[in-house]
Design an enzyme around this catalytic site. Structure first.
Site, PDB file in Angstrom:
ATOM      1  N   HIS A  62       0.827  -1.209   0.000  1.00  0.00           N
ATOM      2  CA  HIS A  62       0.000   0.000   0.000  1.00  0.00           C
ATOM      3  C   HIS A  62       0.859   1.255   0.000  1.00  0.00           C
ATOM      4  O   HIS A  62       0.525   2.251  -0.662  1.00  0.00           O
ATOM      5  CB  HIS A  62      -0.918  -0.031   1.228  1.00  0.00           C
ATOM      6  CG  HIS A  62      -1.762   1.186   1.376  1.00  0.00           C
ATOM      7  ND1 HIS A  62      -1.507   2.157   2.322  1.00  0.00           N
ATOM      8  CD2 HIS A  62      -2.850   1.609   0.685  1.00  0.00           C
ATOM      9  CE1 HIS A  62      -2.401   3.109   2.226  1.00  0.00           C
ATOM     10  NE2 HIS A  62      -3.225   2.808   1.233  1.00  0.00           N
ATOM     11  N   GLU A  65       1.974   1.842  -3.477  1.00  0.00           N
ATOM     12  CA  GLU A  65       0.865   2.377  -4.277  1.00  0.00           C
ATOM     13  C   GLU A  65       0.799   3.901  -4.158  1.00  0.00           C
ATOM     14  O   GLU A  65       0.601   4.615  -5.151  1.00  0.00           O
ATOM     15  CB  GLU A  65      -0.446   1.750  -3.813  1.00  0.00           C
ATOM     16  CG  GLU A  65      -1.685   2.326  -4.473  1.00  0.00           C
ATOM     17  CD  GLU A  65      -2.855   2.435  -3.507  1.00  0.00           C
ATOM     18  OE1 GLU A  65      -3.476   3.514  -3.445  1.00  0.00           O
ATOM     19  OE2 GLU A  65      -3.143   1.440  -2.814  1.00  0.00           O
ATOM     20  N   HIS A  66       0.973   4.409  -2.949  1.00  0.00           N
ATOM     21  CA  HIS A  66       0.986   5.867  -2.749  1.00  0.00           C
ATOM     22  C   HIS A  66       2.188   6.507  -3.430  1.00  0.00           C
ATOM     23  O   HIS A  66       2.073   7.551  -4.082  1.00  0.00           O
ATOM     24  CB  HIS A  66       1.027   6.184  -1.253  1.00  0.00           C
ATOM     25  CG  HIS A  66      -0.301   6.127  -0.583  1.00  0.00           C
ATOM     26  ND1 HIS A  66      -0.833   7.201   0.105  1.00  0.00           N
ATOM     27  CD2 HIS A  66      -1.215   5.132  -0.482  1.00  0.00           C
ATOM     28  CE1 HIS A  66      -2.008   6.871   0.603  1.00  0.00           C
ATOM     29  NE2 HIS A  66      -2.261   5.608   0.263  1.00  0.00           N
ATOM     30  N   GLU A 142      -4.623   7.728   7.153  1.00  0.00           N
ATOM     31  CA  GLU A 142      -5.535   6.741   6.586  1.00  0.00           C
ATOM     32  C   GLU A 142      -5.811   5.619   7.580  1.00  0.00           C
ATOM     33  O   GLU A 142      -6.950   5.143   7.704  1.00  0.00           O
ATOM     34  CB  GLU A 142      -4.938   6.175   5.296  1.00  0.00           C
ATOM     35  CG  GLU A 142      -5.894   5.325   4.497  1.00  0.00           C
ATOM     36  CD  GLU A 142      -5.340   4.918   3.148  1.00  0.00           C
ATOM     37  OE1 GLU A 142      -5.994   4.100   2.458  1.00  0.00           O
ATOM     38  OE2 GLU A 142      -4.248   5.400   2.768  1.00  0.00           O
TER      39      GLU A 142
END
Length: 433
Positions: A62, A65-66, A142
């Site tokens: 993740h 991905e950012h 998040e």
């Protein structure tokens, strides 16, 4: 496209032909031309996700991905955002347990720009330490956002309870401690390890020509080099039990899980229809009994979560704390009724019509078509036409629905509860845990 690349054309009934090219290094490009639209949706997919992380690597998929939107060798993060905005493009990315996807949708006249942007972020991201530091608090926020949303948090707790120490039981986001500890070297190492060419798939749907897509993408993506050592996925062993967390909030949120089917299981269509009948729409049994007849919950539903080698059948409800036990008892009664008495043909036919309608309506979206191309290629190695899917839905019998219900609900569940002082003893009593 190089002379050694392999090309295939598959007829995709109801939605036009599907073209596929496999580059010499194993990268696949699949596309579907849809003549009546003006838009194009493209996704760069990796058949790798959070379940492919070691315990010490939680959240890296993740985090990467950012970071792929945070700057390349020729574009800053602002340049990337501005370039997509300048063509009216919609772009995003997501990480799941088994896949990561970087996708965009634009008008057909901007295909070249979209292909260049997606290629650039995927192949040339710099992972600068400065950008790592600036993105770290975003991911921490998040994590906090999920924990602040009880309906999201309860599913994280359920996965921990159901999958235990397996990677499927860990949060896709990782822990705060892990995110605080990662540096550029960790991201680059993980990226190089998992983003292998034979796990990269580019899917495209819309007003587009396959040969043009290949000519735009092949020169860049053929440069990805294969490496050894992709982690072996371990088959999980689902668990039963209760995970209760006390929190001073208005409602008690409860989610339950039983063993389900893999994404390729031959009984998956029966399981999907069973889920629709149980809690998949407003006429479903749980919605009618728990919300409409008894007013126990505003939000109640069932769900399926399927992976390449396993799956989960689940139920969620948000209820008043003093009515939790009653809600669970009604839920258990409905599950036992489904196992013992099954469903009649009329109910099954209605579920089939609902499911077919949802699938066919989604097929009118180029984003949905792009995702279906990738899913079929990853899981089946070929394209499943909508005609084929509809035929398999129509073939499901009432006995098969009862069978998949019994396979799941005859077993003890995993139960996660989040709310004011939830009684673990009461929950165990309802389900005999």
């Amino acid at each position: 496209m190089t002379a050694d690349a392999a090309d295939e054309v598959v007829e995709g009934a109801m939605t036009g032909a599907v073209d596929k090219t496999t580059l010499t290094n194993g990268v696949r490009i699949v596309s579907r031309r849809i003549d009546h639209v003006r838009s194009v949706s493209m996704g760069v997919w990796v058949d790798a996700g959070a379940r492919d992380e070691a315990v010490s690597e939680g959240g890296l998929s993740h985090f990467i991905e950012h970071m792929l939107f945070k700057g390349t060798q020729k574009r800053s993060s602002y340049d990337i955002a501005k370039a997509f905005d300048a063509i009216g493009g919609q772009t995003n990315a997501f990480t799941s347990m088994e896949n990561t996807c970087y996708h965009a949708r634009v008008m057909d006249e901007h295909l070249v720009t979209m292909a260049d942007l997606l290629s650039d972020i995927f192949l040339n991201s710099t992972f600068s330490q400065e950008e790592v530091e600036s993105e770290r608090p975003v991911i921490l926020s998040e994590i906090g956002m999920v924990e602040d949303n009880p309906e999201d948090h309860i599913h994280t707790l359920l996965e921990e309870c159901f999958w235990g120490d397996h990677a499927l039981g860990r949060s896709i986001l990782g822990t705060r401690e892990q995110i605080l500890g990662y540096g550029r070297e960790d991201l680059v190492r993980f990226f190089s390890h998992l983003y292998q060419p034979d796990r990269v798939l580019i899917s495209c749907a819309g007003h587009v020509d396959h040969e043009e897509i290949v000519s735009l993408l092949a020169p860049a993506f053929e440069g990805i080099k294969a490496r050894d050592g992709f982690p072996v996925r371990k088959v999980p062993a689902p668990l039963s039990g209760v995970k209760a967390l006390s929190r001073d909030i208005e409602q008690t949120h409860v989610s339950l899980a039983w063993p389900g089917l893999s994404v390729t299981d031959e009984m998956r269509f029966a399981s999907s229809l069973m889920n629709t009948i149980l809690g998949g729409n407003m006429s479903s049994r749980l919605f009618q009994e728990i919300r409409e007849k008894r007013g126990l919950a505003y939000n109640v539903y069932s769900f399926n979560a399927s992976y390449v080698d396993s799956g989960m059948v689940g139920v969620y409800a948000g209820v008043s704390p003093d009515r939790l036990t009653e809600c669970l008892e009604v839920t258990n009664q409905e599950l036992m009724r489904l196992c013992e008495h099954g469903v009649d043909q009329e109910t099954l036919d209605e579920a089939k019509a609902f499911t077919k309608g949802n699938i066919l309506l989604a097929s009118e979206s180029v984003d949905s078509q792009m995702a279906r191309l990738a899913s079929s290629e990853f899981h089946f190695g070929r394209q499943l036409s909508l005609d084929e899917v509809v035929a398999q839905i129509e073939a499901v019998t009432v006995e098969e629905v009862r069978k998949v219900a019994d396979m799941a609900f005859s077993q003890k569940p995993a139960v996660a509860v989040l709310g004011p002082d939830p009684s673990e003893a009461e929950i165990r009593k309802v389900f005999g845990l």
